[in-house]
Scaffold this motif. Structure first.
Motif, PDB file in Angstrom:
ATOM      1  N   MET A  38       0.805  -1.219   0.000  1.00 37.52           N
ATOM      2  CA  MET A  38       0.000   0.000   0.000  1.00 37.52           C
ATOM      3  C   MET A  38       0.845   1.281   0.000  1.00 37.52           C
ATOM      4  SD  MET A  38       0.420   0.955   3.415  1.00 37.52           S
ATOM      5  CE  MET A  38      -0.832   2.170   3.626  1.00 37.52           C
ATOM      6  N   LEU A  69      -6.059   0.008  -0.662  1.00 35.30           N
ATOM      7  CA  LEU A  69      -6.130  -0.807   0.546  1.00 35.30           C
ATOM      8  C   LEU A  69      -6.911  -2.100   0.348  1.00 35.30           C
ATOM      9  CD1 LEU A  69      -6.646   1.701   3.517  1.00 35.30           C
ATOM     10  CD2 LEU A  69      -4.615   0.389   2.927  1.00 35.30           C
ATOM     11  N   THR A 123      -7.405   0.405   8.844  1.00 30.19           N
ATOM     12  CA  THR A 123      -7.888   1.448   7.933  1.00 30.19           C
ATOM     13  C   THR A 123      -8.049   2.770   8.669  1.00 30.19           C
ATOM     14  OG1 THR A 123      -9.059  -0.198   6.593  1.00 30.19           O
ATOM     15  CG2 THR A 123      -9.734   2.103   6.355  1.00 30.19           C
TER      16      THR A 123
END
Length: 350
Positions: A298, A309, A340
């Motif tokens: 990422m 993601l 996240t």
């Protein structure tokens, strides 16, 4: 007010001891060794006055029990004895007592012995606190040096040091999640997890020996170049052993060595540098592998763009059981919302 636990099978001695000491101390009276140990199981004493000759469990037996207990062993013990001779003195001191007083009690003597012992105990505790505080300061300095080294190495291939912070946090989150799930409980002690978190920044230390022409190459590496790149794992372990073994604790050095050397090993045996398989790979390196690969996916690098993601999580899921230990990969996937949220809010706490 400090607590004196007075242990003597003679009720008259107990009452005399209370009358002498109660003005300055909270005096707890018990008439047997067994009752003294039961008291200590439930409450605290700052000092113990312990009679030697008692029916049942004598003073030396009680002392042996006290010294075998991690908490009780720190309580100073003064033996009480009606027999004052060199043989008794040696026996008392060898058993771990800090002093002894004779019977019948002489008020000024017993009060002076207790006062002196408690003063020394306060001094010892203060000294321990100062040493612990200084040790923590030194460890923090060492950790900041390690972070600086890791960031310097990361900056060579265009990273800003965020990779070090993120992977360390991912490692910490994975370890905590595994513990919550009851996995690897015999390994994931607090000491182990602290060492793992602080060792994680060392995982790519071996890149210091990789030439810039390879480390910063914007295109795919040739087979020969990739073989050179792979050496950073074994070289990382060598660097850790050669440079940290004299200034860091062995457990930390061993952890940093495993993380640096084996974080590119794969669960199915297809990794490097040794082609280890399954649980042959140290747990620390198996955790590090998930954190490192996810962050690499990422993140934007000189040779690739950042992967979304969702796709990065999908790669971890699809590689479970081949590249990654499935138990660890699944634990990380369960952290998806937390990861996240952390990335969106840049919450990187040490």
């Amino acid at each position: 007010m400090k607590t004196v636990l007075l242990v003597d099978d003679d009720s008259i001695n107990l009452q005399i001891g209370r009358s002498i000491l109660s003005a300055e101390y909270d005096v707890v009276l018990v008439n047997s060794g067994e009752r003294a140990l039961k008291y200590l199981e439930q409450k605290h004493a700052d000092i113990i006055l312990l009679d030697i000759k008692m029916p049942g469990m004598d003073g030396f037996e009680v002392m042996e029990k006290i010294k075998c207990n991690e908490v009780w062993s720190k309580i100073p013990v003064i033996f009480i004895t009606s027999r004052i001779d060199s043989s008794t003195e040696v026996s008392c001191l060898r058993s771990g007592a800090v002093d002894f007083v004779g019977k019948p009690f002489i008020p000024d003597v017993i009060k002076t012995r207790i006062e002196r012992t408690l003063e020394l105990e306060d001094y010892r505790k203060n000294l321990e606190y100062l040493v612990e505080k200084k040790t923590e300061e030194l460890l923090d300095i060492q950790y900041q040096v390690v972070i600086s080294m890791a960031n310097l190495i990361e900056s060579r291939d265009g990273n800003t040091g965020e990779h070090v912070k993120r992977t360390s946090m991912f490692v910490k989150m994975i370890a905590n999640r595994l513990l919550e799930k009851g996995k690897f409980e015999d390994v994931l002690t607090k000491e182990y997890m602290d060492a793992l978190f602080h060792a994680a920044p060392m995982h790519d230390i071996g890149k210091i020996i990789i030439p810039d022409t390879i480390l910063k190459k914007p295109e795919k590496l040739t087979d020969d170049e990739f073989e050179i790149m792979k050496t950073h794992a074994s070289e990382g372990g060598r660097i850790v052993n050669n440079n940290l073994s004299k200034i860091e604790k062995k457990k930390y050095v061993d952890m940093a060595y495993d993380v640096a050397t084996y974080h590119h090993e794969k669960w199915d045996g297809g990794g490097y540098p040794e082609g280890l398989k399954g649980e042959e790979i140290p747990l620390s390196a198996r955790i590090m592998a998930v954190a490192d690969v996810f962050d690499a996916l990422m993140s934007k690098r000189c040779y690739k763009d950042a992967m979304p993601l969702d796709e990065a999580f999908k790669v971890i899921e699809e590689s479970s059981g081949t590249h990654f230990d499935p138990t660890i990969a699944n634990a990380f996937l369960e952290l998806r919302d937390e990861v996240t949220n952390m990335l969106e809010n840049e919450e990187f706490e040490e």
